[in-house]
Write a protein that holds these residues in place. Structure first.
Motif, short mmCIF file in Angstrom:
data_model
loop_
_atom_site.label_atom_id
_atom_site.label_comp_id
_atom_site.label_asym_id
_atom_site.label_seq_id
_atom_site.Cartn_x
_atom_site.Cartn_y
_atom_site.Cartn_z
N ARG A 229 1.05 -0.96 -0.12
CA ARG A 229 -0.06 -0.12 -0.22
C ARG A 229 0.51 1.29 -0.43
O ARG A 229 0.51 2.34 -0.78
N ALA A 230 1.92 1.07 0.69
CA ALA A 230 2.91 2.20 0.81
C ALA A 230 3.76 2.45 -0.17
O ALA A 230 3.77 3.60 -0.52
N PHE A 231 3.80 1.44 -1.31
CA PHE A 231 4.60 2.12 -2.91
C PHE A 231 2.72 1.76 -3.61
O PHE A 231 3.73 2.23 -5.17
N GLY A 232 2.02 1.94 -3.42
CA GLY A 232 0.81 2.79 -4.48
C GLY A 232 -0.12 1.53 -4.82
O GLY A 232 -0.69 2.07 -5.45
N ALA A 233 -0.72 0.71 -4.18
CA ALA A 233 -1.16 -0.22 -4.29
C ALA A 233 -2.72 -0.09 -4.08
O ALA A 233 -2.92 0.67 -2.67
N ASP A 234 -3.52 0.13 -4.67
CA ASP A 234 -5.02 0.22 -4.38
C ASP A 234 -5.45 -0.08 -3.30
O ASP A 234 -6.36 0.01 -2.60
N GLU A 235 -5.46 -1.94 -3.81
CA GLU A 235 -6.12 -2.44 -3.15
C GLU A 235 -5.00 -3.93 -2.08
O GLU A 235 -3.64 -3.83 -3.87
N VAL A 236 -4.71 -4.26 -1.78
CA VAL A 236 -4.18 -5.77 -1.50
C VAL A 236 -5.32 -6.94 -1.30
O VAL A 236 -5.88 -6.73 -0.76
N LEU A 323 18.79 0.48 -16.81
CA LEU A 323 19.03 0.92 -15.39
C LEU A 323 19.87 2.24 -14.86
O LEU A 323 19.13 2.98 -14.42
N SER A 324 19.62 2.87 -16.47
CA SER A 324 19.62 4.21 -16.19
C SER A 324 18.37 4.83 -15.81
O SER A 324 18.24 6.41 -15.23
N HIS A 325 17.28 5.11 -16.61
CA HIS A 325 16.05 5.07 -16.53
C HIS A 325 15.47 4.20 -14.80
O HIS A 325 14.73 5.64 -14.35
N ALA A 326 16.00 3.22 -14.36
CA ALA A 326 15.68 2.83 -13.08
C ALA A 326 16.52 4.00 -12.35
O ALA A 326 15.49 4.35 -11.00
N LEU A 327 17.88 4.10 -12.14
CA LEU A 327 17.71 5.40 -11.66
C LEU A 327 17.57 6.96 -11.10
O LEU A 327 17.14 7.65 -10.85
N ARG A 328 16.83 7.33 -12.63
CA ARG A 328 16.57 8.93 -12.61
C ARG A 328 14.63 8.58 -11.47
O ARG A 328 14.27 9.58 -10.90
N PHE A 329 14.40 6.62 -11.94
CA PHE A 329 13.14 6.50 -11.17
C PHE A 329 13.71 7.20 -10.21
O PHE A 329 12.43 7.80 -9.24
N LEU A 330 14.31 6.33 -9.97
CA LEU A 330 14.42 6.30 -7.95
C LEU A 330 15.22 8.16 -7.42
O LEU A 330 14.05 8.48 -5.70
N ALA A 331 15.54 8.54 -8.02
CA ALA A 331 15.40 10.13 -7.91
C ALA A 331 15.01 10.92 -8.24
O ALA A 331 14.26 11.80 -7.36
N GLU A 332 13.44 10.88 -8.28
CA GLU A 332 12.59 11.05 -8.85
C GLU A 332 11.43 10.92 -7.78
O GLU A 332 10.56 11.56 -7.46
N GLN A 333 11.49 9.55 -7.43
CA GLN A 333 10.49 8.64 -6.85
C GLN A 333 10.62 8.52 -4.79
O GLN A 333 10.48 8.37 -4.35
N GLN A 334 12.42 9.27 -4.83
CA GLN A 334 12.59 8.86 -3.78
C GLN A 334 11.93 9.76 -2.53
O GLN A 334 11.92 8.64 -1.09
N HIS A 335 11.98 10.28 -2.48
CA HIS A 335 10.77 11.46 -1.51
C HIS A 335 9.25 10.44 -0.72
O HIS A 335 8.99 11.39 -0.43
#
Length: 371
Positions: A229-236, A323-335
């Motif tokens: 849920r914390a990572f964005g799941a709408d339902e579990v 992998l380059s996209h993954a690093l960008r995703f982490l930088a943008e979403q980490q907060h």
């Protein structure tokens, strides 16, 4: 350029069921195009645990024993070989630069590489497959160093992304990003994720970032369902509190009676596949990542594929550019997302046997070795 230290440690893996042995070995000379990485963090991935048990045989992939396990890692440049000046995005490299890299290495010239299928390189080499008792010795992540071969893809870690977050980029995160690209997840579609370990949690986050209208996570561990849920799941859905029939009904109810457009299997149990197919709707795409143990089977009715126009896509490794996209995703979403919770416990290299015991009991989503 040479390194001040003449030796370093590895956690030598001789055979399944035998404890790791910490050995001190010579640091290799770094040849042209090579990079010596000082490992700062290496996670214990599920495939490492399988190899430790012998259920995922590295020798079946052309590997040899003894070896050094570990592939989901981050480190800093210790020595740059002649001719290496920048990473694969053109950013300058120097001693001390933090980097991540795919743990598999492509030739870039075979027919599959030239066709854009570098993760199926006909001359593929990989961490964990080299011999620990022969130079360069540092052939896996569980050591002080790792020798990156000439021509390897390597990316600089953004300053804003700490090691504990960056370590998961080169395996789990890149794998699910590539997988969701392969099944062409579209804006507004529904996704079911079977398994809420690290791969599953990344899958939830990436699916939401790609515009999935509804993401449903299935697992049997309460802490993991809470994390989903914390990572964005709408339902579990808790598998310990529901039957298969109830789960099928629940997914249908949450998807307007249609079933999921995309299903991601990261449980690693063949028995999950038959149920997953029942959760999938017309023209649904089944993304199979988790089952890496050769020889395990399951029974299913193939007409379920035919009459419902379903597709199954198996994904092993990923295109290195992801992998380059993954690093960008982490930088943008980490907060916004709790990536730091994916590495719940750290162990010194000399405590690696305790770390694997903890990982086996699944107390930690990703236990980490910090040399």
């Amino acid at each position: 350029m040479t390194l001040a230290a003449d030796t370093g440690r590895i956690a030598r893996f001789d055979e399944p069921g035998k404890p790791f042995e910490i050995q001190t070995v010579p640091v290799p000379e770094v040849g042209p195009g090579e990079i010596l990485i000082r490992v700062t963090r290496a996670n214990i991935c599920g495939s490492d645990v399988h190899a430790w048990h012998g259920t995922f045989a590295t020798r079946g992939l052309g590997g040899q024993l003894p070896t050094v396990l570990g592939h989901e890692m981050v480190g800093s440049v210790a020595v740059l070989g002649a001719g290496v000046h920048s990473d694969s995005d053109g950013r300058p490299l120097q001693v001390g630069t933090r980097v991540v890299f795919p743990y598999f290495f492509c030739c870039h010239i075979c027919r599959n590489c030239l066709a854009g299928r570098r993760n199926a390189c006909l001359n593929l080499k990989m961490a964990m497959l080299g011999r620990a008792d022969e130079p360069p010795h540092f052939v896996g992540g569980y050591g002080d160093y790792f020798l990156l071969p000439a021509g390897a893809v390597v990316y600089t870690v953004p300053d804003s992304v700490p090691d504990e977050i960056a370590a998961g980029a080169n395996c789990a995160l890149s794998q699910v990003m590539y997988g969701l690209e392969r099944v062409n997840l579209q804006l507004g579609e529904s996704v079911v994720v079977q398994g809420a370990g690290a791969l599953g949690l990344y899958a939830v986050a990436v699916a939401k970032a790609r515009g999935a209208a509804r993401v449903i996570a299935i697992d049997g561990v309460p802490d993991r369902l809470e994390l989903a849920r914390a990572f964005g799941a709408d339902e579990v859905i808790d598998i310990t509190a529901t039957s298969e029939k109830e789960r099928v009904k629940a997914v249908r109810g949450l998807t307007d009676g249609q079933g999921a457009d995309v299903l991601v299997e990261v449980v690693g149990q063949p028995s999950a596949i038959d149920e997953g197919l029942k959760l999938l709707g017309q023209f649904g795409r089944y993304l199979e990542i988790g089952n890496i143990n050769i020889g395990k089977t399951f029974d299913f009715d193939p007409s379920r594929f035919v009459f419902a126009n379903k597709t199954m896509v198996g994904v092993s490794l990923y295109d290195p550019a992801v992998l380059s996209h993954a690093l960008r995703f982490l930088a943008e979403q980490q907060h916004r997302l709790p990536f730091d919770r994916l590495a719940a416990a750290c162990y010194r290299l000399e405590d690696i046997n305790d770390a694997f015991a903890a990982a086996e009991t699944r107390r930690d989503v990703r236990a980490s070795i910090v040399p």
